[in-house]
Enzyme design. Structure first.
Site, PDB file in Angstrom:
ATOM      1  N   CYS A   1     106.850  26.995  23.678  1.00 17.42           N
ATOM      2  CA  CYS A   1     108.111  26.253  23.731  1.00 17.42           C
ATOM      3  C   CYS A   1     108.481  25.815  22.316  1.00 17.42           C
ATOM      4  CB  CYS A   1     107.969  25.046  24.644  1.00 17.42           C
ATOM      5  SG  CYS A   1     109.362  23.926  24.598  1.00 17.42           S
ATOM      6  N   LYS A   4     108.578  21.909  20.985  1.00 19.20           N
ATOM      7  CA  LYS A   4     107.401  21.054  20.850  1.00 19.20           C
ATOM      8  C   LYS A   4     107.348  20.342  19.506  1.00 19.20           C
ATOM      9  CE  LYS A   4     103.911  23.275  23.808  1.00 19.20           C
ATOM     10  NZ  LYS A   4     102.613  23.962  23.786  1.00 19.20           N
ATOM     11  N   ASP A  38      92.606  21.227  27.024  1.00 23.45           N
ATOM     12  CA  ASP A  38      92.699  22.581  27.562  1.00 23.45           C
ATOM     13  C   ASP A  38      94.090  22.758  28.156  1.00 23.45           C
ATOM     14  OD1 ASP A  38      91.916  25.168  28.614  1.00 23.45           O
ATOM     15  OD2 ASP A  38      89.842  24.419  28.519  1.00 23.45           O
ATOM     16  N   ASP A  39      94.310  23.859  28.870  1.00 22.23           N
ATOM     17  CA  ASP A  39      95.633  24.102  29.439  1.00 22.23           C
ATOM     18  C   ASP A  39      95.974  23.113  30.545  1.00 22.23           C
ATOM     19  OD1 ASP A  39      96.287  26.270  27.788  1.00 22.23           O
ATOM     20  OD2 ASP A  39      95.147  27.643  29.048  1.00 22.23           O
ATOM     21  N   ASP A  55     107.241   9.146  36.850  1.00 22.69           N
ATOM     22  CA  ASP A  55     108.408   8.405  36.361  1.00 22.69           C
ATOM     23  C   ASP A  55     108.712   8.842  34.946  1.00 22.69           C
ATOM     24  OD1 ASP A  55     109.943   6.302  37.825  1.00 22.69           O
ATOM     25  OD2 ASP A  55     107.940   5.654  38.411  1.00 22.69           O
ATOM     26  N   GLY A 128      99.190  15.808  28.130  1.00 26.44           N
ATOM     27  CA  GLY A 128     100.626  15.745  28.336  1.00 26.44           C
ATOM     28  C   GLY A 128     101.374  16.787  27.532  1.00 26.44           C
ATOM     29  N   HIS A 129     102.647  16.518  27.324  1.00 28.60           N
ATOM     30  CA  HIS A 129     103.528  17.441  26.599  1.00 28.60           C
ATOM     31  C   HIS A 129     104.474  16.604  25.742  1.00 28.60           C
ATOM     32  CE1 HIS A 129     105.732  21.239  26.019  1.00 28.60           C
ATOM     33  NE2 HIS A 129     106.825  20.477  26.005  1.00 28.60           N
ATOM     34  N   ASP A 216     107.380  -1.421  45.115  1.00 29.68           N
ATOM     35  CA  ASP A 216     107.764  -2.053  43.851  1.00 29.68           C
ATOM     36  C   ASP A 216     109.279  -2.010  43.732  1.00 29.68           C
ATOM     37  OD1 ASP A 216     107.605   0.748  43.523  1.00 29.68           O
ATOM     38  OD2 ASP A 216     107.340   0.582  41.358  1.00 29.68           O
TER      39      ASP A 216
END
Length: 345
Positions: A1, A4, A38-39, A55, A128-129, A216
């Site tokens: 991508c 990034k 890792d992936d 969220d 994460g990303h 919540d």
């Protein structure tokens, strides 16, 4: 991508988070996580039911560290509302385009704030990303576990119970005013402090007092989430408007005609109020539809235990916890007119 954040920047941020002690501890249940990227992250299977939530939203706070705390707290709150213990979190972060040093520092500050709240909840950051975009944004996918008999849900209310709200409402209106530079500093400070208060201890308290019905209070506002509970539990509810805790300055802000952009959509649920003409006269009425960020828990407990529960919540650091209503009779099976759900007192 191609969107990034560069690998060098990301590596330096992760190294700094680790070296400065910001990363929360990784429990044995995390087989593959941020310590050995890792992936995918890998969690060991649990004998308990697993809960999953996500969220994500753009920043409405100038300070990235504070925004990171609020975003993590908001995401964790769904787990708390169901009585679950968060185990791991995957982050998705968007950092505004800029010079490499600025992107790196912004990402570090935001994730340092997020890690602080994840640590409070004993929730590991799994990975994460991260990408560049037009606005600072952050979200989390949270995985947790809970004993099946202790899971609280929107459908767990019973007739004759007391409704407890653990935090005051008004964050949507206050930050709508702040975006116009029209919010008093004290109101912004109070709202920020409320958003940084974790719902973890409140959820544990509600479980000790036998609550099975809880949610919540977030984007749909107090009334929206109350109606969700009433529909799921098939009970009518009475809301004592004068006992709903409100953040400092929120009433004055809505009286000036300043509302969150989500207010009009939330306002459509006014049809759920059986006596709207009477409810309109109360100054708290507009705030019933105010969307909350990192709001409190709304829960039902047995009426005879409600005051003791509120006293314990206040002792735990929720000074605005309050009984705000009661559940009334059960609704019949089949279709129910939406205006049958809420009586405002």
């Amino acid at each position: 991508c191609g969107a990034k954040v560069g690998a060098t920047v990301l590596s330096r941020v992760l190294r700094r988070l680790r070296d400065e002690g910001h990363l929360p501890p990784t429990p044995p249940s995390v087989l593959v996580g941020i310590d050995s990227p890792d992936d995918c992250a890998v969690l060991a299977p649990s004998a308990l039911p697993s809960v999953h939530t996500v969220d994500f939203f753009r920043s409405f706070i100038a300070d990235p560290f504070t925004f990171g705390q609020v975003a993590a707290n908001h995401a964790l709150s769904d787990c708390h509302a169901m009585g679950a213990s968060p185990v791991g979190a995957l982050a998705i972060a968007v950092v505004p385009f800029g010079l490499e040093a600025k992107v790196e520092e912004t990402l570090f500050q935001m994730m340092a704030g997020a890690c602080k709240m994840l640590g409070v909840a004993d929730c590991a950051l799994l990975g994460g990303h991260t990408c560049e975009g037009t606005e600072l944004s952050l979200g989390f996918c949270i995985t947790g576990t809970a004993p099946q008999k202790e899971i609280m849900s929107k459908g767990g209310m019973l007739p004759g119970q007391s409704l407890i709200l653990t935090k005051p409402i008004g964050t949507g209106a206050i930050f709508a005013a702040e975006m116009r530079r029209a919010a008093p500093g004290a109101a912004v400070a109070a709202a920020t402090s409320s958003m940084l208060l974790s719902n973890h201890q409140a959820a544990q308290c509600l479980l000790r007092f036998g609550s099975a019905g809880c949610t919540d209070v977030t984007g749909f506002g107090l009334l929206g989430h109350l109606v969700e509970m009433a529909q799921a539990s098939r009970v009518r509810v009475a809301l004592r408007m004068g006992q709903v805790p409100v953040l400092l300055g929120a009433n004055e802000i809505v009286a000036r005609g300043i509302f969150s952009s989500l207010q009009p959509a939330n306002l459509r649920l006014r049809r759920a109020i059986s006596n709207e003409a009477e409810a309109l006269k109360h100054p708290n009425y507009p705030l019933l539809f105010d969307p909350q960020t990192a709001g409190g828990l709304l829960a039902a407990v047995r009426a005879e235990r409600a005051e003791a529960c509120v006293a314990e919540l206040r002792a735990l650091g929720y000074p605005h916890a309050q009984v705000i209503g009661t559940t009334l009779q059960a609704l019949p099976e089949g279709e129910v007119c939406v205006s049958s759900y809420v009586d405002c007192e």
